[in-house]
Design a protein around this motif. Structure first.
Motif, PDB file in Angstrom:
ATOM      1  N   PRO A  36       0.838  -1.269   0.083  1.00  0.00           N
ATOM      2  CA  PRO A  36      -0.138   0.065  -0.225  1.00  0.00           C
ATOM      3  C   PRO A  36       0.798   1.167  -0.007  1.00  0.00           C
ATOM      4  N   ALA A  37       0.460   2.329  -0.784  1.00  0.00           N
ATOM      5  CA  ALA A  37       1.182   3.443  -0.906  1.00  0.00           C
ATOM      6  C   ALA A  37       0.294   4.505  -0.517  1.00  0.00           C
ATOM      7  N   VAL A  38      -0.837   4.641  -0.794  1.00  0.00           N
ATOM      8  CA  VAL A  38      -1.670   5.751  -0.287  1.00  0.00           C
ATOM      9  C   VAL A  38      -2.967   5.019  -0.010  1.00  0.00           C
ATOM     10  N   CYS A  39      -3.869   5.891   0.758  1.00  0.00           N
ATOM     11  CA  CYS A  39      -5.286   5.461   1.095  1.00  0.00           C
ATOM     12  C   CYS A  39      -6.190   6.731   1.301  1.00  0.00           C
ATOM     13  N   GLN A  40      -7.389   6.539   1.269  1.00  0.00           N
ATOM     14  CA  GLN A  40      -8.396   7.416   1.423  1.00  0.00           C
ATOM     15  C   GLN A  40      -9.839   6.945   1.892  1.00  0.00           C
ATOM     16  N   PHE A  41     -10.609   7.561   2.523  1.00  0.00           N
ATOM     17  CA  PHE A  41     -12.031   7.111   3.071  1.00  0.00           C
ATOM     18  C   PHE A  41     -12.735   7.559   1.934  1.00  0.00           C
ATOM     19  N   THR A  43     -16.621   7.123  -0.065  1.00  0.00           N
ATOM     20  CA  THR A  43     -17.948   6.652  -0.142  1.00  0.00           C
ATOM     21  C   THR A  43     -18.089   5.436   0.778  1.00  0.00           C
ATOM     22  N   LYS A  44     -17.980   5.731   1.982  1.00  0.00           N
ATOM     23  CA  LYS A  44     -18.273   4.315   3.058  1.00  0.00           C
ATOM     24  C   LYS A  44     -17.258   3.352   2.991  1.00  0.00           C
ATOM     25  N   GLN A  45     -16.018   3.569   2.360  1.00  0.00           N
ATOM     26  CA  GLN A  45     -14.899   2.446   2.293  1.00  0.00           C
ATOM     27  C   GLN A  45     -13.827   3.013   2.080  1.00  0.00           C
ATOM     28  N   TRP A  46     -12.631   2.469   2.413  1.00  0.00           N
ATOM     29  CA  TRP A  46     -11.198   2.842   2.038  1.00  0.00           C
ATOM     30  C   TRP A  46     -10.945   2.427   0.774  1.00  0.00           C
ATOM     31  N   GLU A  47     -10.324   3.492  -0.071  1.00  0.00           N
ATOM     32  CA  GLU A  47      -9.719   2.961  -1.377  1.00  0.00           C
ATOM     33  C   GLU A  47      -8.171   3.053  -0.834  1.00  0.00           C
ATOM     34  N   THR A  48      -7.584   2.102  -1.321  1.00  0.00           N
ATOM     35  CA  THR A  48      -5.975   2.030  -1.348  1.00  0.00           C
ATOM     36  C   THR A  48      -5.188   1.775  -2.653  1.00  0.00           C
ATOM     37  N   LEU A  49      -4.214   2.179  -2.749  1.00  0.00           N
ATOM     38  CA  LEU A  49      -3.462   2.050  -3.970  1.00  0.00           C
ATOM     39  C   LEU A  49      -2.064   1.583  -3.788  1.00  0.00           C
ATOM     40  N   SER A  50      -1.510   0.600  -4.402  1.00  0.00           N
ATOM     41  CA  SER A  50      -0.243   0.057  -4.202  1.00  0.00           C
ATOM     42  C   SER A  50       0.726   1.161  -4.926  1.00  0.00           C
ATOM     43  N   PHE A  51       1.967   0.875  -4.636  1.00  0.00           N
ATOM     44  CA  PHE A  51       3.023   1.964  -5.359  1.00  0.00           C
ATOM     45  C   PHE A  51       2.772   1.560  -6.824  1.00  0.00           C
ATOM     46  N   LYS A  52       2.597   0.567  -7.455  1.00  0.00           N
ATOM     47  CA  LYS A  52       2.392   0.280  -8.964  1.00  0.00           C
ATOM     48  C   LYS A  52       0.979   0.787  -9.061  1.00  0.00           C
ATOM     49  N   GLU A  53      -0.061   0.873  -8.585  1.00  0.00           N
ATOM     50  CA  GLU A  53      -1.353   1.673  -9.049  1.00  0.00           C
ATOM     51  C   GLU A  53      -1.011   3.042  -8.916  1.00  0.00           C
ATOM     52  N   ARG A  75       3.222  25.983 -15.889  1.00  0.00           N
ATOM     53  CA  ARG A  75       2.647  25.943 -14.733  1.00  0.00           C
ATOM     54  C   ARG A  75       1.321  24.827 -14.877  1.00  0.00           C
ATOM     55  N   VAL A  76       0.701  24.406 -14.058  1.00  0.00           N
ATOM     56  CA  VAL A  76      -0.636  23.760 -14.197  1.00  0.00           C
ATOM     57  C   VAL A  76      -1.354  23.892 -13.071  1.00  0.00           C
ATOM     58  N   ALA A  77      -2.507  24.384 -12.992  1.00  0.00           N
ATOM     59  CA  ALA A  77      -3.390  24.452 -11.655  1.00  0.00           C
ATOM     60  C   ALA A  77      -4.062  23.501 -11.377  1.00  0.00           C
ATOM     61  N   MET A  78      -4.252  23.257 -10.120  1.00  0.00           N
ATOM     62  CA  MET A  78      -5.017  22.060  -9.608  1.00  0.00           C
ATOM     63  C   MET A  78      -6.075  22.706  -8.546  1.00  0.00           C
ATOM     64  N   LEU A  79      -7.273  22.186  -9.005  1.00  0.00           N
ATOM     65  CA  LEU A  79      -8.502  22.594  -7.898  1.00  0.00           C
ATOM     66  C   LEU A  79      -9.064  21.114  -7.954  1.00  0.00           C
ATOM     67  N   LEU A  80      -8.359  20.453  -6.676  1.00  0.00           N
ATOM     68  CA  LEU A  80      -8.899  19.086  -6.546  1.00  0.00           C
ATOM     69  C   LEU A  80      -9.060  19.176  -4.754  1.00  0.00           C
ATOM     70  N   PRO A  81     -10.084  18.246  -4.194  1.00  0.00           N
ATOM     71  CA  PRO A  81      -9.872  18.108  -2.708  1.00  0.00           C
ATOM     72  C   PRO A  81      -8.755  17.277  -2.452  1.00  0.00           C
ATOM     73  N   ASN A  82      -8.124  17.291  -1.220  1.00  0.00           N
ATOM     74  CA  ASN A  82      -6.865  16.367  -0.669  1.00  0.00           C
ATOM     75  C   ASN A  82      -7.542  14.955  -1.176  1.00  0.00           C
ATOM     76  N   GLY A  83      -6.520  14.197  -1.574  1.00  0.00           N
ATOM     77  CA  GLY A  83      -6.704  12.796  -1.722  1.00  0.00           C
ATOM     78  C   GLY A  83      -5.945  12.205  -2.661  1.00  0.00           C
ATOM     79  N   ILE A  84      -6.261  11.051  -3.257  1.00  0.00           N
ATOM     80  CA  ILE A  84      -5.394  10.299  -4.126  1.00  0.00           C
ATOM     81  C   ILE A  84      -5.398  11.155  -5.399  1.00  0.00           C
ATOM     82  N   ASP A  85      -6.497  11.710  -5.982  1.00  0.00           N
ATOM     83  CA  ASP A  85      -6.515  12.271  -7.385  1.00  0.00           C
ATOM     84  C   ASP A  85      -5.599  13.388  -7.180  1.00  0.00           C
TER      85      ASP A  85
END
Length: 143
Positions: A36-41, A43-53, A75-85
């Motif tokens: 596991p590299a990152v995870c976030q909660f 829609t009622k469950q944990w989403e986890t990505l491996s380093f490969k993913e 420069r590239v602007a990012m307006l995303l909530p904190n999380g995997i994306d």
């Protein structure tokens, strides 16, 4: 031959040898690719990505940036909530040498322009070499 120990001390030593942030992901691909590299909660469950993913998603962003015509140093602007994306966007931008500029929902046009290096910002003047992106860009250009 004895395998090197894998603990917090050996991992800290590995990380000290890295030079740029995208290496945090690529460094682990062969050693711990399925860990596991990152995870976030989400829609009622944990989403986890491996380093490969995680690396694959960051490459999707990198490919989308290149396909949209952005070049190293843009420069590239990012307006995303904190999380995997947001992590994947940031890493994808860094992989291809872009400068990610995180935005906040209450940023003003002048504040955004200043963060993007346009000190002489005027709202009627076009801003060049700068992209506002959203997740659909990756979906459009992903291979």
């Amino acid at each position: 031959m004895q395998q090197p120990q894998d603990n917090e001390f050996t991992r800290a030593e590995e990380i000290r040898k890295l030079r740029v942030i995208p290496e945090l992901i690529s460094h682990h691909l062969e050693i711990r690719g399925d860990d596991p590299a990152v995870c976030q909660f989400k829609t009622k469950q944990w989403e986890t990505l491996s380093f490969k993913e995680l690396y694959a998603r960051a490459l999707d962003w990198a490919n989308a940036f290149v396909a949209s015509g952005l070049k190293k140093g843009d420069r590239v602007a990012m307006l995303l909530p904190n999380g995997i994306d947001a992590v994947c966007f940031d890493q994808g931008a860094l992989i291809v040498g872009l400068v990610p500029v995180p935005l906040h929902i209450i940023d003003t046009p002048a504040n955004i322009a200043g963060g993007c290096g346009y000190d002489d910002f005027h709202k009627d003047k076009p801003v060049k070499n700068y992209a506002f992106t959203e997740k659909s860009l990756v979906d459009t250009f992903a291979s």
